[in-house]
Design a protein around this motif. Structure first.
Motif, PDB file in Angstrom:
ATOM      1  N   ARG B  83       0.835  -1.191   0.000  1.00 29.03           N
ATOM      2  CA  ARG B  83       0.000   0.000   0.000  1.00 29.03           C
ATOM      3  C   ARG B  83       0.874   1.248   0.000  1.00 29.03           C
ATOM      4  N   PHE B  85       0.553   5.299   1.500  1.00 25.85           N
ATOM      5  CA  PHE B  85      -0.239   6.010   2.499  1.00 25.85           C
ATOM      6  C   PHE B  85      -0.780   7.318   1.931  1.00 25.85           C
ATOM      7  N   ARG B  89       4.499   8.682   4.197  1.00 28.55           N
ATOM      8  CA  ARG B  89       5.216   8.417   5.450  1.00 28.55           C
ATOM      9  C   ARG B  89       6.585   7.839   5.143  1.00 28.55           C
ATOM     10  N   PRO B  90       7.481   8.640   4.578  1.00 29.70           N
ATOM     11  CA  PRO B  90       8.823   8.125   4.288  1.00 29.70           C
ATOM     12  C   PRO B  90       9.600   7.927   5.589  1.00 29.70           C
ATOM     13  N   PHE B  91      10.702   7.151   5.512  1.00 25.46           N
ATOM     14  CA  PHE B  91      11.592   7.052   6.662  1.00 25.46           C
ATOM     15  C   PHE B  91      12.527   8.251   6.624  1.00 25.46           C
ATOM     16  N   HIS B  92      12.302   9.190   7.539  1.00 20.07           N
ATOM     17  CA  HIS B  92      12.950  10.500   7.438  1.00 20.07           C
ATOM     18  C   HIS B  92      14.460  10.469   7.577  1.00 20.07           C
ATOM     19  N   SER B  93      14.971   9.487   8.312  1.00 25.72           N
ATOM     20  CA  SER B  93      16.414   9.520   8.561  1.00 25.72           C
ATOM     21  C   SER B  93      17.207   8.774   7.498  1.00 25.72           C
ATOM     22  N   MET B  94      16.510   8.315   6.438  1.00 24.57           N
ATOM     23  CA  MET B  94      17.213   7.515   5.428  1.00 24.57           C
ATOM     24  C   MET B  94      17.165   8.193   4.061  1.00 24.57           C
ATOM     25  N   ASP B  98      17.800   4.097   0.482  1.00 22.35           N
ATOM     26  CA  ASP B  98      17.636   3.258   1.670  1.00 22.35           C
ATOM     27  C   ASP B  98      16.164   3.051   2.010  1.00 22.35           C
ATOM     28  N   ARG B 101      15.268   0.204   0.108  1.00 26.79           N
ATOM     29  CA  ARG B 101      15.998  -0.983   0.553  1.00 26.79           C
ATOM     30  C   ARG B 101      15.200  -1.774   1.609  1.00 26.79           C
ATOM     31  N   ILE B 102      14.384  -1.049   2.405  1.00 27.97           N
ATOM     32  CA  ILE B 102      13.666  -1.708   3.505  1.00 27.97           C
ATOM     33  C   ILE B 102      12.745  -2.828   3.026  1.00 27.97           C
ATOM     34  N   PRO B 103      11.801  -2.541   2.105  1.00 24.45           N
ATOM     35  CA  PRO B 103      10.957  -3.658   1.645  1.00 24.45           C
ATOM     36  C   PRO B 103      11.760  -4.731   0.929  1.00 24.45           C
ATOM     37  N   ARG B 157       8.192   2.721  -3.062  1.00 24.95           N
ATOM     38  CA  ARG B 157       8.472   1.891  -1.898  1.00 24.95           C
ATOM     39  C   ARG B 157       7.461   0.742  -1.805  1.00 24.95           C
TER      40      ARG B 157
END
Lengths: 339, 244, 300
Positions: B83, B85, B89-94, B98, B101-103, B157
């Motif tokens: 999904r 959002f 809602r990105p990962f702010h510190s990456m 990157d 890279r998470i999924p 993502r």
């Protein structure tokens, strides 16, 4: 800073510590061992706190409790040794006398187990709820564990317990000064803690932790099992704190609930990473060395209360003014120079 | 039964408020479904129940032949539901790379086992960023992005998890016409690769041009489901939704 | 014990039980006042002010200082201190807002900030007053009212009544005034407030000021009930948050019920197992609540 292999990193760290050790040994400065032991202990505590606090963003106010759990699990095992003849029939007692007293490395593992299990339990109960509940629960837990220990006569209750520290340790025919032995153990623990933090940072686990810190909902949507990772972090963090506490009774000689649950552990293990910087393993290390040696120096010159007041004020000042700690300040400097 | 997603009579309430009231929905493999409804009609709750962010109280969600009730959100992602959002809602510190890279690490890795080397991972991140036109910003942080770029990152993502079903939750709200076209082109391209897509959207022109089928939610109930041009002429839909 | 007739033993334990329950209710009333502030800051504003007990102890010491040096009644002192504590609270919120809330860093750094405040207050009090227990003097400390088998020590009764008064005042303020209703709204819908041309930050500043102002009163009541030393505050962290969560965050009636409940359970524990176990009760409460009823007793 180019990536260094973990083995190389550990070697460098051990070599640095061995240098301090050789220096102190050469000049017969027992005080240096005592002081460095405390700093190393803070490195372990700060690093452990940061695995959960800095990487995952979950605040643990109960570091002192995890530390004390480690210390008191050692006391319990030492006291158990003294009661063997009273509690067991002769045959069993003889067998147990072969095992007890347990060597400190085993006590450390035991402390890690106890604190790790408590960390897991705390996490399991509170981590499914909103983030602040975990922090509140750890604060309350410190008070309650202290109440339990105060009421537990076997480990000395509120009176405290005396632990006799041998002068020397025989190891393979060589006599080692016990303080130096404790120092070496804590040095090893510090290296293990730092290496673990460093490995996590570069691994899949570290990426997962960072997603939890940034946005848990998005992390789940990306397939990150957030609850499981948080439980890994609380367990690991608790276990390291317990390890730091396990040799403490031997170091201090007389353990009281008030000293094991001392506020300075709770405060320092938060202040050190916060002041050093929470996003990498370097932060807690820098914070622990700076604050730790400053406090060692200051307790000689000013009272310990003033000392703690300064740490508290620095913590407040740093979270307001330098949210990314000293490491953050340095990085910003470098970035500005580049551009 | 060949449907990819099979939502069977699910309900969800918050206290006394009934957010979803016996919803049935089927989505065929490869289909492009539009889901519309006024604010507060339960669209986002439905998405959250399908994705596991919320758990439905009654009824059941089946996906790809398996019942998903009780599974956590990450487990559903592993099975192929992804999904984006409504508010990115990105990962702010990456960095952007990157973020993708998470999924790849946690979903694709988990699905096919440790197959990819570090180089493969980097290449996949690059491809995905290329697909949404953000390859040049791979090393940037999410805070450097514009609104539309943020939405594209959000979609990239979701796509990085290599899903069978993509749920795009209001990916176009607040964007300009050309930006909406950008996102639409992207979604159509994904659809052409065989990915099933549910598009939740307020912008009717976008929904009408994208969807092969249209479902309408009003007050937690599904009041219409069918060909887009039929649905928008349905008197009940006109009265309850479009007429207002 | 074994030689005592069964009838007599039952009478004694009944007396004990009844008195323990009454003492618990009085204690619970006081807990309600202690928790009122956290109910506002944590329950309504979602600010995890773990330094709240630190402010309470500060209130205790101010009451102590003025009482010993000028002979003023501690409750009167606390009422005089209300505006000063309100201003202190408003200032702390402003710092919190500018440094953490606005940047979205409240979860990690905001918590560390309050922890630092708690710690700094405690250590400062130790430096100024030492670690000895301090107590106040007032005419109602000492005598008790007796109704049959029930003892009502005024030392407990007066704080309980004052606490209930404070609690009622807050409840009235929140339900009956515009600002009070705005505080309730701020926890639910900031946007709606902005549409009504109300600045949510200003409302939060006022609410946080009120929350800290209650600490002045709670502190004075605390030092009437028991002697105080700087680290007593830490015992209250578990209690306060246990009550707040069990009461269902931000619900004032729920908070009152939870406070009375905890007071009674603690009092029973102290009577039948010994006072050194009492702090563990609050934690048990908190953990059980978190595990089984995270939405609180009256759960929304």
């Amino acid at each position: 800073m180019k990536a260094m292999s973990t083995a190389k990193f550990s070697l460098t760290a051990v070599a640095t510590g061995a240098l301090v050790m050789a220096f102190a040994h050469w000049f017969h400065v027992d005080y240096l061992f005592f002081a460095s032991y405390t700093i190393l202990q803070f490195i372990v505590l700060a690093t452990a706190w940061n695995i959960l606090g800095g990487y995952c963003g979950y605040v643990n106010f109960g570091s002192a409790a995890f530390f004390a759990l480690g210390a008191y699990s050692s006391v319990a095992l030492i006291k158990f040794d003294a009661e063997i003849d009273a509690w067991f029939p002769e045959g069993a007692a003889n067998v147990l006398h072969h095992i007890f007293p347990l060597p400190i490395p085993v006590l450390i593992l035991f402390g890690a187990l106890v604190s790790g299990v408590v960390g897991f339990g705390m996490g399991y109960l509170t981590l499914r709820l909103r983030g602040s509940f975990f922090a509140i629960a750890t604060l309350a837990m410190a008070v309650v564990l202290q109440t339990l220990i105060v009421n537990w006569d076997f480990v000395g209750g509120s009176r405290g317990a005396y632990i006799i520290r041998p002068d020397n340790l025989e190891f393979a025919g060589i006599e080692i000064n016990y303080i130096e032995y404790l120092f070496a153990l804590m040095l090893l623990l510090a290296v293990i803690a730092l290496a673990t933090a460093r490995v996590i940072e570069r691994s899949q686990l570290g990426f997962g932790f960072a997603t939890i810190r940034d946005d848990e909902l998005a992390a789940e949507a990306c397939g990150v099992p957030t609850l499981r990772l948080k439980l890994i972090a609380t367990t690991l963090s608790g276990a390291f704190m317990g390890m730091a506490g396990a040799p403490f009774p031997y170091y201090i000689g007389y353990l009281q609930p008030a000293s094991a649950f001392g506020l300075e552990y709770a405060v320092n293990s938060i202040a050190m990473p916060m002041i050093g910087g929470t996003t990498s393993w370097v932060g807690p290390l820098v914070g622990a060395i700076l604050l730790g040696s400053a406090q060692q120096y200051a307790t000689v010159t000013i009272s310990s209360a003033v000392n703690l007041l300064i740490v508290g004020l620095m913590l407040v000042a740093f979270v307001i003014i330098a949210p990314n700690g000293l490491i953050g300040l340095v990085q910003e400097r470098l970035r500005r120079k580049q551009s | 039964m060949t449907a990819l997603l099979h939502v069977d009579n699910i309900s969800k309430r918050f206290g006394g408020f009934v957010a979803l009231d016996g919803i049935d929905l089927e989505v065929e493999p490869g289909e492009r479904l539009g889901l519309i409804g006024p604010n507060g009609s339960g669209k986002s709750t439905l998405v959250n129940c399908i994705c596991g962010t919320l758990q439905n109280e009654s009824g059941s969600v089946r996906f790809d032949g398996n019942v998903m009730d009780g599974l956590a959100a990450h487990e559903r992602t592993h099975r192929g539901v992804a999904r984006s959002f409504q508010l990115p809602r990105p990962f702010h510190s990456m960095t952007l790379a990157d973020n993708l890279r998470i999924p790849l690490l946690y979903t694709v890795h988990a699905r096919v086992g440790p197959l990819r080397s570090a180089g493969d991972l980097d290449a996949r991140c690059h491809d995905l960023l290329e697909m949404v036109g953000l390859a040049k910003k791979a090393k940037r942080m999410p805070r450097d992005l514009t609104q539309v770029e943020m939405r594209k990152l959000e979609l990239a993502r979701a796509m990085a998890a290599e899903p069978k079903l993509l749920i795009a939750d209001e990916s176009m709200a607040g964007l300009s016409h050309s930006e909406i076209d950008d996102i639409l082109t992207l979604l159509v391209r994904l659809s052409e690769r065989g990915i099933t897509i549910i598009l939740i959207e307020h912008i009717m022109s976008a929904v009408m041009s994208f969807s092969q089928r249209l479902a309408v939610l009003v007050s937690g109930k599904k009041i219409a489901d069918g060909k887009p041009e039929d649905v928008v002429r349905d008197p009940e839909v006109v009265r309850a939704y479009l007429g207002q | 014990m074994a030689a005592m007739p069964v009838q007599a033993r039952m009478d004694i334990s009944f007396d004990l039980l009844f008195n323990a329950i009454v003492a618990g209710l009085l204690l619970g009333g006081f807990y309600a006042a202690v928790t009122a502030g956290v109910s506002i800051s944590f329950g309504m504003l979602d600010i995890v002010n773990i330094a709240h007990p630190g402010f309470i102890i500060l209130g205790s010491y101010i009451a102590y200082f003025v009482n010993i040096n000028f002979g003023v009644d501690p409750i009167v002192v606390s009422i005089i201190m209300l505006p000063i504590f309100f201003a202190l609270g408003a200032f702390v919120y402003q710092v919190y807002y500018l440094s953490f809330e606005r940047r979205g860093q409240e979860s990690l750094r905001g918590l560390a900030f309050f922890f630092g405040l708690l710690f700094v207050t405690e250590v400062t009090l130790i430096l100024v007053f030492g670690v000895d227990y301090r107590y106040v003097e007032a005419s109602y400390i000492g005598p008790s009212l007796h109704f049959g088998i029930v003892d009502l020590p005024l030392r407990m009764l007066v704080p309980c009544l004052a606490a209930l008064g404070l609690f009622a005042a807050i409840e009235l303020f929140i339900t009956r005034t515009f600002t009070g209703r705005a505080i309730m709204a701020v926890s639910q819908d900031q946007l709606a407030l902005q549409l009504m041309a109300v600045d949510p930050i200003r409302i939060k500043r006022i609410a946080f000021g009120i929350s800290i102002a209650t600490a002045a009163v709670a502190g004075a009541l605390l030092i009437i009930i028991q002697p105080v030393e700087p680290s007593v505050g830490r015992e209250y962290i578990g209690r306060v948050f246990a009550i707040c969560v069990l009461g269902g965050l931000g619900s004032m009636p729920g908070t009152l019920i939870a406070a009375l409940l905890l007071g009674v359970v603690e009092s029973l524990t102290a009577t039948f197992y010994g006072p050194s176990w009492a702090p563990a009760v609050a934690f048990g409460f908190l953990l059980l609540t978190l595990a089984f009823r995270p939405a609180g007793l009256l759960g929304r």
